[in-house]
Structures are given as C-alpha cells and as structure tokens.
Design a protein around this motif. Structure first.
Motif, PDB file in Angstrom:
ATOM      1  N   LYS A   1       0.826  -1.353   0.117  1.00 26.68           N
ATOM      2  CA  LYS A   1       0.088   0.042   0.099  1.00 26.68           C
ATOM      3  C   LYS A   1       0.928   1.356  -0.014  1.00 26.68           C
ATOM      4  O   LYS A   1       0.751   2.138  -0.819  1.00 26.68           O
ATOM      5  CB  LYS A   1      -0.970   0.153   1.157  1.00 26.68           C
ATOM      6  CG  LYS A   1      -1.946  -0.696   1.228  1.00 26.68           C
ATOM      7  CD  LYS A   1      -2.946  -0.940   2.274  1.00 26.68           C
ATOM      8  CE  LYS A   1      -4.193  -1.885   2.073  1.00 26.68           C
ATOM      9  NZ  LYS A   1      -5.171  -1.621   3.024  1.00 26.68           N
ATOM     10  N   THR A   2       1.846   1.371   0.768  1.00 25.45           N
ATOM     11  CA  THR A   2       2.674   2.620   0.789  1.00 25.45           C
ATOM     12  C   THR A   2       3.319   2.900  -0.650  1.00 25.45           C
ATOM     13  O   THR A   2       3.290   3.918  -0.915  1.00 25.45           O
ATOM     14  CB  THR A   2       3.867   2.399   2.066  1.00 25.45           C
ATOM     15  OG1 THR A   2       4.389   1.087   1.923  1.00 25.45           O
ATOM     16  CG2 THR A   2       3.196   2.598   3.413  1.00 25.45           C
TER      17      THR A   2
ATOM     18  N   ALA B   1       1.043   4.117  -2.888  1.00 24.74           N
ATOM     19  CA  ALA B   1       0.553   5.639  -2.471  1.00 24.74           C
ATOM     20  C   ALA B   1       1.746   6.440  -2.936  1.00 24.74           C
ATOM     21  O   ALA B   1       1.440   7.477  -3.478  1.00 24.74           O
ATOM     22  CB  ALA B   1       0.431   5.750  -1.106  1.00 24.74           C
ATOM     23  N   HIS B   2       3.054   6.216  -2.710  1.00 26.92           N
ATOM     24  CA  HIS B   2       4.149   7.070  -2.827  1.00 26.92           C
ATOM     25  C   HIS B   2       4.263   7.190  -4.557  1.00 26.92           C
ATOM     26  O   HIS B   2       4.423   8.215  -5.068  1.00 26.92           O
ATOM     27  CB  HIS B   2       5.349   6.674  -2.244  1.00 26.92           C
ATOM     28  CG  HIS B   2       5.357   6.562  -0.987  1.00 26.92           C
ATOM     29  ND1 HIS B   2       6.307   5.991   0.000  1.00 26.92           N
ATOM     30  CD2 HIS B   2       4.472   7.250  -0.029  1.00 26.92           C
ATOM     31  CE1 HIS B   2       6.208   6.118   1.135  1.00 26.92           C
ATOM     32  NE2 HIS B   2       4.879   6.828   1.337  1.00 26.92           N
TER      33      HIS B   2
ATOM     34  N   LEU C   1       6.464  10.755  -2.176  1.00 15.40           N
ATOM     35  CA  LEU C   1       5.889  11.167  -1.068  1.00 15.40           C
ATOM     36  C   LEU C   1       6.193  12.669  -0.983  1.00 15.40           C
ATOM     37  O   LEU C   1       5.168  13.483  -0.673  1.00 15.40           O
ATOM     38  CB  LEU C   1       6.394  10.466   0.319  1.00 15.40           C
ATOM     39  CG  LEU C   1       6.088  10.901   1.677  1.00 15.40           C
ATOM     40  CD1 LEU C   1       6.067   9.905   2.657  1.00 15.40           C
ATOM     41  CD2 LEU C   1       6.642  12.289   2.104  1.00 15.40           C
TER      42      LEU C   1
ATOM     43  N   SER D   1      -3.386   8.835   3.789  1.00 13.00           N
ATOM     44  CA  SER D   1      -2.677   8.747   5.106  1.00 13.00           C
ATOM     45  C   SER D   1      -1.258   9.109   4.754  1.00 13.00           C
ATOM     46  O   SER D   1      -0.428   8.512   5.360  1.00 13.00           O
ATOM     47  CB  SER D   1      -2.612   7.239   5.330  1.00 13.00           C
ATOM     48  OG  SER D   1      -3.953   6.768   5.769  1.00 13.00           O
ATOM     49  N   LEU D   2      -1.030  10.130   3.919  1.00 17.09           N
ATOM     50  CA  LEU D   2       0.353  10.664   3.700  1.00 17.09           C
ATOM     51  C   LEU D   2       0.451  11.983   4.406  1.00 17.09           C
ATOM     52  O   LEU D   2      -0.518  12.615   4.558  1.00 17.09           O
ATOM     53  CB  LEU D   2       0.678  10.862   1.949  1.00 17.09           C
ATOM     54  CG  LEU D   2       0.396   9.657   1.281  1.00 17.09           C
ATOM     55  CD1 LEU D   2       0.511   9.994  -0.304  1.00 17.09           C
ATOM     56  CD2 LEU D   2       1.816   8.680   1.528  1.00 17.09           C
TER      57      LEU D   2
ATOM     58  N   VAL E   1      -4.784   2.036  -3.459  1.00 18.75           N
ATOM     59  CA  VAL E   1      -4.081   1.968  -2.186  1.00 18.75           C
ATOM     60  C   VAL E   1      -5.088   1.148  -1.075  1.00 18.75           C
ATOM     61  O   VAL E   1      -4.315   0.548  -0.441  1.00 18.75           O
ATOM     62  CB  VAL E   1      -3.751   3.450  -1.672  1.00 18.75           C
ATOM     63  CG1 VAL E   1      -2.975   3.281  -0.410  1.00 18.75           C
ATOM     64  CG2 VAL E   1      -2.688   3.980  -2.905  1.00 18.75           C
TER      65      VAL E   1
END
Ligand SMILES: [Fe+2]
Length: 392
Positions: A185-186, A189-190, A280, A332-333, A231
């Motif tokens: 997931k991270t 997202a990034h 990010l 959630s960033l 994500v």
C-alpha cells in the motif's frame, strides 16, 4: 525547449493484463534480465524464461537491483552484459531497475564511453545496434518505462546525477497490471503521487503541446479518481483501480518526456538529502507548487472535471490546491515535511542550499512561474511547517 513540432517520444506501449506474453513475439536469441529479486517471484522468472526459450532463445538473469544505482555498479553490470552479449535487455521492476538497465544498455553498446560523456544532456549516440530494451514496470509511478531519463548516485559524495536522451527510451514498455496487484500500500501511494505530480506538472509545463496537455490531464484525472481505491485495496474495485493507475502512470511518463516535470520535482531536494521517498515528497509539495503557480487553464479544466468550486480561474486553482492537501490526507500521507519526519534544525540549516538547487533544476526553469530565491525559501519553509497553500 519548444518541442511542439517534434514527433511524440515514447516507447511502443503494450497494455493490458497478460501483456507480458508479448515478449514471446520478439523472437530474440539472448535475453539479459535486470530485476529486483525482492519483487520478482520464481513464478515470474519461470514465465519470462518460458516466453524466451519457446522460440529457441536463452535467458540470463544478470543483475539484481535493490537500490538507486551507483555509477560503479553500472559499469560492473555493463561488463557482465558485454560478456553475455544479449540482443534483448529486459528490465522488470521499479524505477531503479529500469534506470540501471538503460545505463547498462548505453555502456554495453558504447564500452569506451566515460561517465562524464554519458551525463551530457541529449548528446548520447544512437542505441539499438546490439540490443533492444523492453521495460516492464512493477510499480505505478516513475514512468521510467517510457521516459528519456535515468537517475544515478555518485558514491563519492552521494550526489544525484541524471542521464537524459531520447535514446534511453526503451523500445517497448509492457504495462501489465498483473505486476501491480501485489504492490504494498505505501509503495502504491508514494509512486501514485509521483505519477500524479508528473501529470499535473506536464499539464502546465511551458513546453507542453496541446496533445501533451491532454495526455497529462487524462492521466491526472485517472489517478485522482482511482488512487485512493487502489491504495485502500477495496476488494471489488482494487484490481480495476490498480490497473487504471498503472496505465495512467505510464501516460504521465509520456507527458513529462514530451514536456518536463515541474516545481515539485525541482524542489524535491529535501527528499534526496534526508532519504524520504521521492513520490511522498513530490505529492506533499504539489499543493504548494500548484498554489504558487497560480491560475492556469489546465488547473481550471481539471478542477471543473473534479466538480471543484470556481467560478474564477483563481478560485479553481485554490480549490485544486486544497483538494490536493486533502488527497494526501485521504491516502494517510503527511502534509508537511515536519510531519514526514524531518527535524527542524537540520532542515533550516539546509533550506538556503535546497532553494538554490531547486532554482537550478530544469524542471523549475520550465514551470509557468519561476520563484525568486526568497520565494523559493519561503515555499520550502511553508512546506516544512504545513502552512495552508494560498493562491496569490
Ligand atoms: Fe518523479
């Protein structure tokens, strides 16, 4: 750089789930595979091998890439490639894998080239005499599978360097979302925020043609509408959302290759220095650089399509900047560099240097509004403290 009368520079794009099978159509005899051992399962290796050997070819997994590559690694890998003598170079992985493969290809075909020569912008010799390159991205963000850029680190001072030439664009990019399904997931997202930043920056770049702006805006909209689901991993729509983001990331790569990235990329100096993921930091800076850029027809188009509040171009730009802050939160960033974990004292000690480097970046110079040194410092400080981005 006015390239509106140039042909669109892009890899040949092979798109769709299962499109890795295209490899079997290439009928090459010796394939060298550059990969990331942590993300390339045995099943994928077997599949690749079968696709190549069924036509009588052979396949060697030649370099396992785990980090952004150092120059020394590139030269060592290129030596290994020379002794294997491939006619097909396959890069399967994220941006570092594809960037490494581009450089290996360059030094394999030009063994006498120096590192200094390889870093001269748009001055590389023609590639493809010995081998063609196929890129298979397994993340959805860097766009390296279709860009003219490869990024490296000089191990002496840990500085970043860029090779840039259309010769580095892989011959084929296979956009097979089956490889994106297992993305953590991270990372989704990034890398997704990196791709969103590419698309929004290309959409306002002073070198972008109307077609490039259309590609960029389409990619931006696809990412904005799908990245949260992709994500979150919501079962019923994750696969489709991942696939949409996977394709959009490549289109964003096409857009920056045919224009340029913008202010957030120029200002991503803290990320490299403090070891914060590129996507990010770009995503975090994006609302600030959007507000700083100010009203732009591309922002208005996008804001209208997202149903954001106008009615003036300035209002649409402000609404879009606000939306982008909220978008980071939904993923959630962090929305400030402080929140991203950078300590205040070392950041403020470096902020003047970061501002100076940001102003030298080509991505900054091709942005519609170029900051002064004072504005650049203020922008970085606002990003550090998470001050609300305001359109002037
Ligand atoms: Fe990027």
């Amino acid at each position: 750089m006015d390239n509106k009368y140039q042909p669109l520079a892009t890899s040949n794009l092979i798109v769709g789930r299962g499109s890795i099978n295209f490899i079997g159509q290439l009928a090459k005899k010796r394939a060298a595979v550059i990969y990331d051992g942590r993300a390339t399962s045995e099943a994928i290796k077997v599949q690749l091998k079968e696709l190549i050997t069924k036509n009588g070819g052979e396949c060697l997994f030649i370099a396992d890439i785990k980090n952004e590559p150092y120059f020394n690694d590139i030269l060592r890998y290129a030596e290994e490639m020379k002794s294997y003598n491939p006619d097909l170079i396959i890069a399967i992985g994220g941006g570092s894998v594809m960037d490494t493969a581009k450089a290996m290809h360059l030094f394999y075909e030009n063994p006498d080239m120096s590192i200094e020569e390889s870093l001269r912008p748009f001055a590389l010799p023609k590639l493809g005499k010995k081998a063609i390159m196929v890129a298979i991205p397994t993340t959805s963000g860097t766009g390296s599978e279709t860009t003219s850029v490869a990024v490296f680190i000089d191990q002496k001072d840990k500085s970043k360097h860029i090779m840039i030439s259309n010769e580095l664009i892989p011959a084929y990019a296979i956009i097979d979302a089956n490889f994106a399904d297992t993305l953590p997931k991270t990372v989704a997202a990034h890398t997704g925020m990196d791709a969103l930043t590419h698309s929004l920056e290309a959409a306002v770049c002073v070198a972008a043609s109307p077609m490039v702006r259309s590609i960029a805006l389409g990619a931006a909209l696809d990412i904005l509408e799908n990245l949260v689901d992709s994500v979150a991993g919501i079962d019923e729509c994750k696969d489709k959302a991942r696939e949409t983001c996977h394709v959009a990331a490549t289109l964003a790569g096409v857009a920056i290759t045919n224009s340029c990235a913008g202010l957030a990329h120029g200002f991503d100096q803290p990320g490299a220095y403090f070891g914060i993921p590129h996507g990010l930091v770009c995503g975090l800076l994006l609302p600030y650089t959007t507000a700083f850029t100010g009203p732009h027809p591309s922002y208005t188009v996008l804001a209208k399509r997202l149903g954001l509040q106008g009615p003036s171009e300035r209002d649409y730009c402000q609404s879009l900047a606000d939306y982008l802050v909220d978008f980071n939160t939904r993923l959630s960033l962090p929305i400030s560099l402080a929140e991203a974990g950078i300590a205040e004292k070392p950041f403020m000690e470096k902020v003047d240097d970061f501002a100076g480097l940001a102003l030298m970046a080509m991505a900054t110079k091709l942005s519609p509004r170029i900051p002064t040194l004072e504005e650049a410092k203020e922008l970085l400080k606002n990003c550090y403290y998470g001050k609300k981005p305001v359109v002037k």
